[in-house]
Design a protein around this motif. Structure first.
Motif, PDB file in Angstrom:
ATOM      1  N   GLY A  14       0.880  -1.209   0.299  1.00 24.53           N
ATOM      2  CA  GLY A  14       0.031   0.027   0.069  1.00 24.53           C
ATOM      3  C   GLY A  14       0.756   1.386  -0.016  1.00 24.53           C
ATOM      4  N   ARG A  15       2.255   1.135   0.211  1.00 22.26           N
ATOM      5  CA  ARG A  15       3.089   2.337   0.357  1.00 22.26           C
ATOM      6  C   ARG A  15       3.917   2.606  -1.035  1.00 22.26           C
ATOM      7  N   LEU A  16       3.620   1.591  -1.834  1.00 20.42           N
ATOM      8  CA  LEU A  16       4.459   1.768  -3.084  1.00 20.42           C
ATOM      9  C   LEU A  16       3.969   2.771  -4.085  1.00 20.42           C
ATOM     10  N   ARG A  17       2.765   3.100  -4.052  1.00 22.83           N
ATOM     11  CA  ARG A  17       2.203   3.903  -5.239  1.00 22.83           C
ATOM     12  C   ARG A  17       2.889   5.248  -5.164  1.00 22.83           C
ATOM     13  N   GLY A  18       3.378   5.640  -6.098  1.00 23.80           N
ATOM     14  CA  GLY A  18       4.034   6.860  -6.095  1.00 23.80           C
ATOM     15  C   GLY A  18       5.517   6.742  -6.141  1.00 23.80           C
ATOM     16  N   CYS A  19       5.969   5.687  -5.629  1.00 25.39           N
ATOM     17  CA  CYS A  19       7.625   5.696  -5.162  1.00 25.39           C
ATOM     18  C   CYS A  19       8.133   5.572  -6.668  1.00 25.39           C
ATOM     19  N   GLU A  30      20.545   7.189  -9.703  1.00 23.44           N
ATOM     20  CA  GLU A  30      19.740   7.862 -10.704  1.00 23.44           C
ATOM     21  C   GLU A  30      18.381   7.317 -10.783  1.00 23.44           C
ATOM     22  N   PHE A  31      17.420   8.184 -10.865  1.00 24.62           N
ATOM     23  CA  PHE A  31      15.926   7.564 -11.027  1.00 24.62           C
ATOM     24  C   PHE A  31      16.033   7.043 -12.421  1.00 24.62           C
ATOM     25  N   VAL A  32      15.142   6.111 -12.467  1.00 20.49           N
ATOM     26  CA  VAL A  32      14.745   5.451 -13.653  1.00 20.49           C
ATOM     27  C   VAL A  32      13.420   5.463 -13.924  1.00 20.49           C
ATOM     28  N   ALA A  33      12.997   5.576 -15.216  1.00 23.95           N
ATOM     29  CA  ALA A  33      11.732   5.216 -15.626  1.00 23.95           C
ATOM     30  C   ALA A  33      10.936   4.075 -15.066  1.00 23.95           C
ATOM     31  N   ASP A  73       9.443   1.961 -16.995  1.00 24.96           N
ATOM     32  CA  ASP A  73       9.923   0.949 -17.967  1.00 24.96           C
ATOM     33  C   ASP A  73      11.339   0.803 -18.235  1.00 24.96           C
ATOM     34  N   ALA A  74      12.263   1.383 -17.408  1.00 27.21           N
ATOM     35  CA  ALA A  74      13.595   1.118 -17.512  1.00 27.21           C
ATOM     36  C   ALA A  74      14.027  -0.277 -17.136  1.00 27.21           C
ATOM     37  N   ARG A  75      14.814  -0.935 -17.666  1.00 27.31           N
ATOM     38  CA  ARG A  75      15.324  -2.389 -17.280  1.00 27.31           C
ATOM     39  C   ARG A  75      16.125  -2.231 -16.050  1.00 27.31           C
ATOM     40  N   VAL A  76      15.976  -2.889 -15.162  1.00 33.61           N
ATOM     41  CA  VAL A  76      16.765  -3.070 -13.797  1.00 33.61           C
ATOM     42  C   VAL A  76      17.344  -4.727 -13.729  1.00 33.61           C
ATOM     43  N   GLU A  77      18.821  -4.583 -13.901  1.00 33.59           N
ATOM     44  CA  GLU A  77      19.172  -5.977 -13.777  1.00 33.59           C
ATOM     45  C   GLU A  77      20.055  -6.290 -12.673  1.00 33.59           C
ATOM     46  N   SER A  78      20.821  -5.172 -12.341  1.00 29.76           N
ATOM     47  CA  SER A  78      21.749  -5.283 -11.358  1.00 29.76           C
ATOM     48  C   SER A  78      21.942  -3.788 -10.737  1.00 29.76           C
ATOM     49  N   GLY A  79      22.936  -3.545  -9.454  1.00 29.69           N
ATOM     50  CA  GLY A  79      23.339  -2.558  -9.391  1.00 29.69           C
ATOM     51  C   GLY A  79      22.842  -1.952  -8.108  1.00 29.69           C
ATOM     52  N   GLU A  80      23.060  -0.824  -7.633  1.00 29.34           N
ATOM     53  CA  GLU A  80      22.551  -0.247  -6.342  1.00 29.34           C
ATOM     54  C   GLU A  80      21.181   0.327  -6.653  1.00 29.34           C
TER      55      GLU A  80
END
Length: 79
Positions: free
Chosen positions: A45-50, A57-60, A62-69
Motif C-alpha cells: 500500500g505504500r509503493l504507489r508514487g514511489c 539515478e532515478f529511472v523510468a 519501463d527502464a530495465r533493472v538488471e543489477s546495481g545499487e
C-alpha cells in the motif's frame, strides 16, 4: 539472482529494515515494485508514487533493472 533493494522513510519503517533482498531475474522498474509488493505485503500500500533509483539515478518505470545499487524512494513533501 538476489538483488538488495534499499528502502527509505516510511518504507523502511514498515519493513523494519533499511533494505530487503529479492529474488530477481531482471525486468523493469515497474516489475521491481510489483515484485517488492508481492514479497513484502506490508509495503504494497505504500509503493504507489514511489520512484526507483539505480546507481544513484532515478529511472523510468519501463527502464530495465538488471543489477546495481537499487533504491525505492517514496514521495516527499515539504516547504
Amino acid at each position: 539472482m538476489r538483488l538488495a533493494v534499499r528502502l527509505f522513510a516510511g518504507l523502511a519503517e514498515a519493513a523494519r529494515a533499511g533494505s530487503v533482498e529479492l529474488e530477481w531475474g531482471g525486468g523493469t522498474a515497474g516489475d521491481l515494485l510489483a515484485r517488492l509488493a508481492e514479497a513484502r505485503p506490508e509495503l504494497a500500500g505504500r509503493l504507489r508514487g514511489c520512484r526507483v533509483a539505480v546507481d544513484l539515478e532515478f529511472v523510468a518505470p519501463d527502464a530495465r533493472v538488471e543489477s546495481g545499487e537499487v533504491a525505492v524512494i517514496p514521495p516527499v513533501s515539504g516547504g
